[in-house]
Design a protein around this motif. Structure first.
Motif, short mmCIF file in Angstrom:
data_model
loop_
_atom_site.label_atom_id
_atom_site.label_comp_id
_atom_site.label_asym_id
_atom_site.label_seq_id
_atom_site.Cartn_x
_atom_site.Cartn_y
_atom_site.Cartn_z
N SER A 47 1.16 -1.08 -0.16
CA SER A 47 0.47 0.10 0.45
C SER A 47 1.05 1.21 0.49
CB SER A 47 -0.74 0.13 1.23
OG SER A 47 -1.99 -1.26 1.59
N ILE A 48 2.03 1.24 1.13
CA ILE A 48 3.06 1.95 1.31
C ILE A 48 3.92 2.02 0.02
CG2 ILE A 48 5.02 2.81 2.04
CD1 ILE A 48 3.88 1.88 4.43
N ALA A 49 4.51 1.35 -0.47
CA ALA A 49 4.52 1.29 -2.42
C ALA A 49 3.77 1.96 -3.38
CB ALA A 49 5.35 -0.25 -2.71
N LYS A 50 2.40 1.47 -2.77
CA LYS A 50 1.56 2.01 -4.41
C LYS A 50 1.44 3.58 -4.14
CE LYS A 50 -3.56 1.66 -5.82
NZ LYS A 50 -4.64 1.41 -5.65
N SER A 51 0.87 3.81 -3.15
CA SER A 51 0.55 5.38 -2.89
C SER A 51 2.29 6.31 -2.72
CB SER A 51 0.63 5.87 -1.31
OG SER A 51 -0.33 4.84 -0.72
N ILE A 52 3.19 6.12 -2.72
CA ILE A 52 4.30 6.22 -3.19
C ILE A 52 4.65 6.08 -4.69
CG2 ILE A 52 6.85 6.26 -3.11
CD1 ILE A 52 6.41 4.95 -0.57
#
Ligand code: ADP
Length: 469
Positions: free
Chosen positions: A432-437
């Motif tokens: 999720s963090i990778a996607k948001s970044i």
């Protein structure tokens, strides 16, 4: 061709209706014109018969008639037919072949019954062509009844009708074709707007929810539709921001009590006088608070990233060298698990981004690849530039992701196999963090996988294109 598309259906309906309408118009026009021609011919013949009758009022004998007719009417020259028969059945006059040869009067049979009233009839196949004949019984001064038959060639009606038929048969497909062509262009123009709105709507995701659909200033339903859709997207954006703010606030509020709890537990565990059993329990509670703290940190990070509240410094950087450095830092972790880590990032791939955040993407993907790949397997990392974007690919030969789990792995707290992930210390927040970044950088991340064979994660970011002036 898509037969269910609005364009196809509209054009088919339009063409069918138009063709039916034109066929009705053609048939109606043809019959109307025929009727008009018949009526006009009947009136002309009627008048002529009356006129001839009046000139024959003083009828005495045959010669009188022949002289009179030739002098006044000369039917052959005018392409007309005239026959005069006495009431005793004797034919007293018959015109000869007309100048245009359109019929032959000698083929006309004699009247076989007495005529009491006027009537119109059509005689066919008189040698060359047919005749339209008006028959009028006329009483002359001497008391004799003469039957006048005045006629014109059927061609005088058939020729204009044939001309009209040819015009209809040739003109109808042309008119329908032109109307369909025009309609197609009009419908295409209107639907181009629909296509543009559809494409724009498909591109809007949570990552770029602040974007809006194009508004066509047409003043019609399409303009109204794009307005309504934009209003709906605005409401969704507001709700989404609201949820994100709430998540960020809640995570933020949880941080302090968790830190206090953690410190207190640490202070307690350091006391030597504790019962070993209680000591063990507190140790386990400490582990859980650490875990909880990590989850809260992760959640806060995703919420802030999605709400656009994370401060990021966008600078031009080489994604290839950033990846190489990160791979080298992580190599030890892979070696510990006897995993071969290969990295191919030779040429410069320039992107505009926050180095810390982009590094986090590489770390998260590599961390997962190592976590979910068994010893002895390989992980391949590759950075390349393709057209106008940079591609970072992390491919492993690990356990893979079940097909039904694949669409969900970028969701918060989603773990394909909860028991397995917990064992491997996963929280379901790394992707999720990778996607948001990625979204914050105007890019996106995708995954493909075959269970039991491995997974491949691809990050796509906009490339900085260097212009050589
Ligand atoms: P976690 O912290 O659980 O790894 P992530 O958000 O990083 O959370 O990943 C979500 C889920 O996707 C994981 O629980 C795992 O099931 C699956 N996953 C991610 N990367 C891989 C991979 N390389 N191989 C297999 N499964 C993976």
């Amino acid at each position: 061709m898509n037969t269910k598309s609005i364009r196809f259906r509209l054009i088919t309906w339009y063409a069918t209706l138009l063709a039916i309408l034109f066929i009705f118009l053609g048939v109606g026009g043809y019959w109307g014109f025929k009727h008009y021609l018949m009526q006009t011919s009947l009136r002309t013949l009627e008048e002529r018969a009356q006129q001839i009758g009046l000139t024959l009022v003083d009828y005495k004998d045959e010669d009188y008639i022949v002289d009179d007719i030739n002098k006044h009417y000369a039917p052959e020259i005018n392409d007309r037919f005239l026959r005069i028969t006495r009431d005793d059945g004797k034919q007293v006059y018959i015109s000869g072949l007309p100048k245009d040869g359109s019929f032959d009067p000698s083929h006309l049979p004699l009247l076989n019954k007495p005529v009491n009233q006027a009537f119109l009839r059509e005689e066919q196949s008189l040698g060359v062509g047919g005749l339209l004949i008006y028959t009028l019984p006329f009483k002359v001064k001497s008391g004799t009844t003469l039957v006048l038959e005045v006629g014109i060639s059927s061609r005088q009606i058939e020729d204009p009708l044939h001309g009209l038929l040819v015009t209809i048969v040739i003109g109808l497909p042309i008119v329908v074709g032109v109307a369909i062509g025009g309609g197609y262009l009009l419908i295409r123009r209107s639907l181009l707007l629909v296509t543009a709105i559809t494409h724009a709507a498909e591109k809007i995701t949570l990552g770029n929810i602040s974007e809006r659909l194009p508004i066509a200033k047409t003043g019609d339903e399409l303009e109204q539709l794009s307005f309504s859709l934009n209003n709906m997207i605005a409401r969704l954006e507001e709700t989404f921001q609201h949820i994100n703010r709430f998540t960020a606030d809640a995570s933020h509020e949880l941080r302090t009590p968790l830190t206090i709890l953690h410190c207190d537990l640490e202070a307690i565990i350091q006391k030597r006088s504790l019962d070993p059993q209680i000591n063990e329990m507190i140790g386990s509670a400490l582990e859980e608070t650490e875990r909880l703290a990590k989850i809260v940190e992760g959640l806060l990070e995703v919420a802030r990233l999605d709400a656009g509240e994370t401060k990021m410094v966008f600078i031009p950087l080489d994604l290839a060298s950033l990846t190489l450095t990160t791979v080298e830092q992580i190599r030890l972790m892979a070696e510990d698990k006897e995993i071969e880590l290969a990295c191919q990032a030779d040429s410069t791939v320039m992107v505009a981004g926050d180095p810390l955040r982009l590094k986090q993407i590489v770390v998260n993907l590599l961390d997962n690849a190592i976590k979910y790949t068994p010893s002895g397997a390989t992980i391949d990392v590759k950075v390349i530039s393709s057209k106008d974007h940079a591609l970072l690919r992390v491919k492993d030969t690990g356990m893979g992701i079940p097909r039904e789990a694949l669409p969900h792995i970028f969701e918060r707290f989603y773990r394909a196999d909860k028991a397995r992930s917990r064992q491997l210390a996963g929280y379901g927040l790394g992707l999720s963090i990778a996607k948001s970044i990625c979204n914050a950088h105007g890019g996106y991340i995708t995954a493909s996988s075959l269970e039991g064979q491995g997974s491949c994660f691809t990050v796509q970011l906009p490339l900085i294109v260097e212009h050589s002036d």
